[in-house]
Enzyme design. Structure first.
Site, short mmCIF file in Angstrom:
data_model
loop_
_atom_site.label_atom_id
_atom_site.label_comp_id
_atom_site.label_asym_id
_atom_site.label_seq_id
_atom_site.Cartn_x
_atom_site.Cartn_y
_atom_site.Cartn_z
N GLY A 17 -31.83 -3.29 22.36
CA GLY A 17 -32.45 -4.12 21.46
C GLY A 17 -33.94 -3.80 21.07
O GLY A 17 -34.56 -4.48 20.82
N SER A 18 -34.04 -2.39 20.98
CA SER A 18 -35.33 -2.06 20.54
C SER A 18 -35.64 -2.38 19.28
O SER A 18 -36.86 -2.69 18.61
CB SER A 18 -35.59 -0.49 20.72
OG SER A 18 -34.85 0.18 19.78
N LYS A 70 -10.52 -12.07 17.21
CA LYS A 70 -11.59 -11.98 16.48
C LYS A 70 -12.22 -13.30 15.94
O LYS A 70 -13.00 -13.61 15.69
CB LYS A 70 -11.75 -10.64 16.00
CG LYS A 70 -12.91 -10.45 15.08
CD LYS A 70 -12.88 -9.15 14.20
CE LYS A 70 -13.08 -7.93 15.06
NZ LYS A 70 -14.14 -6.94 14.36
N MET A 95 -22.08 -3.67 18.29
CA MET A 95 -21.15 -2.70 18.33
C MET A 95 -19.62 -3.23 18.11
O MET A 95 -18.64 -2.71 18.61
CB MET A 95 -21.08 -1.95 19.59
CG MET A 95 -22.39 -1.30 20.07
SD MET A 95 -22.81 -0.10 18.93
CE MET A 95 -21.84 1.24 19.19
N ARG A 96 -19.67 -3.95 17.09
CA ARG A 96 -18.23 -4.63 16.58
C ARG A 96 -18.16 -4.52 15.28
O ARG A 96 -19.13 -4.89 14.60
CB ARG A 96 -18.27 -5.98 17.02
CG ARG A 96 -17.74 -6.24 18.40
CD ARG A 96 -17.58 -7.71 18.75
NE ARG A 96 -17.48 -7.42 20.46
CZ ARG A 96 -16.08 -7.11 21.16
NH1 ARG A 96 -15.30 -6.97 20.32
NH2 ARG A 96 -16.36 -7.16 22.22
N LEU A 97 -17.05 -4.34 14.71
CA LEU A 97 -16.62 -4.37 13.26
C LEU A 97 -16.94 -5.95 12.71
O LEU A 97 -16.07 -6.67 13.62
CB LEU A 97 -15.37 -3.73 12.90
CG LEU A 97 -15.11 -3.20 11.55
CD1 LEU A 97 -16.13 -1.91 11.21
CD2 LEU A 97 -13.80 -2.63 11.51
N ASN A 112 -26.78 -3.94 7.91
CA ASN A 112 -26.68 -3.16 9.07
C ASN A 112 -27.69 -2.06 9.20
O ASN A 112 -28.11 -1.58 7.89
CB ASN A 112 -25.47 -2.68 9.28
CG ASN A 112 -25.02 -2.03 10.65
OD1 ASN A 112 -25.70 -2.14 11.71
ND2 ASN A 112 -24.43 -1.02 10.50
N HIS A 114 -27.99 2.01 10.51
CA HIS A 114 -27.13 2.83 11.09
C HIS A 114 -27.81 4.39 11.22
O HIS A 114 -28.31 4.81 10.20
CB HIS A 114 -25.84 3.16 10.18
CG HIS A 114 -24.79 4.12 10.62
ND1 HIS A 114 -24.15 3.82 11.82
CD2 HIS A 114 -24.47 5.36 10.45
CE1 HIS A 114 -23.34 5.01 12.18
NE2 HIS A 114 -23.51 5.86 11.34
C1 GRF Z 1 -29.75 1.85 16.82
O1 GRF Z 1 -29.70 3.35 16.76
C2 GRF Z 1 -28.98 1.43 15.40
O2 GRF Z 1 -28.96 2.19 14.51
C3 GRF Z 1 -27.47 1.52 15.94
O3 GRF Z 1 -27.59 1.04 17.18
C4 GRF Z 1 -28.74 1.37 17.92
C5 GRF Z 1 -29.23 0.25 18.41
O4 GRF Z 1 -30.45 0.41 19.27
N1 GRF Z 1 -26.73 0.69 14.89
P1 GRF Z 1 -31.32 -0.68 20.13
O5 GRF Z 1 -30.47 -1.52 20.63
O6 GRF Z 1 -31.92 -1.49 18.87
O7 GRF Z 1 -32.33 -0.15 20.81
#
Ligand code: GRF
EC number: 2.1.2.2
Length: 201
Positions: A17-18, A70, A95-97, A112, A114
């Site tokens: 969650g950074s 889902k 981490m889910r579609l 999103n 990425h």
């Molecule tokens: C990030 O690198 C983001 O781009 C990807 O998942 C990671 C999540 O990192 N989708 P965090 O949990 O926000 O630290």
């Protein structure tokens, strides 16, 4: 729904969650004109939940395996989002579609981040993929979400140059630093641009 002229947003995450932290801090300083109405998390033990508690963000966490499908857990999520008046969703390491149910309810309103320069290296471990490919330029993409895996229209990107002595870990640190600056900036832009105002009313 607008609260005191601010958009109501939800953040979705599964891990540390950074990015949630960076967005929440930009909301707290007033840089992002939004109210974070909900954190949705599919990993009840994830560190992001502790962060949300410290940041006073309400949390809906769930385990996918406790639902029949889902569609079923997404119906529950949509219900919680509607209840909280959410009009925009920002995925930050979820981490889910995203499935049909959520896409239908929030079409064009899900974004999103990425950790690659899409369309290169979609899917899991994008940083590892870029590192193993020994690209000279890696980076970060913010994009709208559609039914594909990291395929929606690109909103913004920022590049990160690979150093000669780069390691997988140092590349990850550089990419995360860029993310924490890029994502709040893009969210601010989306929420304040006239065209988005119309959508969020
Ligand atoms: C990030 O690198 C983001 O781009 C990807 O998942 C990671 C999540 O990192 N989708 P965090 O949990 O926000 O630290």
């Amino acid at each position: 729904m607008k609260k005191e002229g601010k958009s109501c947003i939800a953040l979705f995450a599964s891990g540390s969650g950074s990015n949630v932290q960076a967005i929440a801090e930009a909301v707290q300083t007033g840089e992002i004109p939004a109210h974070i109405a909900l954190l949705v998390c599919d990993q009840p033990d994830a560190y992001v939940i502790k962060r949300a508690e410290q940041l006073n963000i309400p949390v809906f966490s769930f385990r996918a395996k406790e639902y029949a499908s889902k569609a079923e857990f997404e119906q529950e999520i949509v219900h919680r989002l509607r209840e909280a008046g959410v009009d925009f969703i920002f995925l930050a390491g979820y981490m889910r579609l995203i499935g049909e149910t959520l896409l239908h309810a929030y079409r064009g309103k899900i974004v999103n981040i990425h950790p690659s320069l899409l369309p290169a290296f979609p899917g899991k471990d994008a940083i590892g993929q870029a590192f193993n490919a020994q690209v000279k330029i890696a980076g970060v993409t913010v994009h709208f979400v559609d039914e594909g895996m990291d395929t929606g229209p690109i909103i913004d990107q920022e590049s990160v140059r690979m150093a000669e002595d780069e390691t997988r870990e140092s590349l990850q640190r550089k990419i995360q630093e860029v993310e924490h600056e890029l994502y709040p900036r893009v969210i601010k832009k989306l929420l304040t641009e006239a065209v988005m105002e119309g959508i969020t009313e």
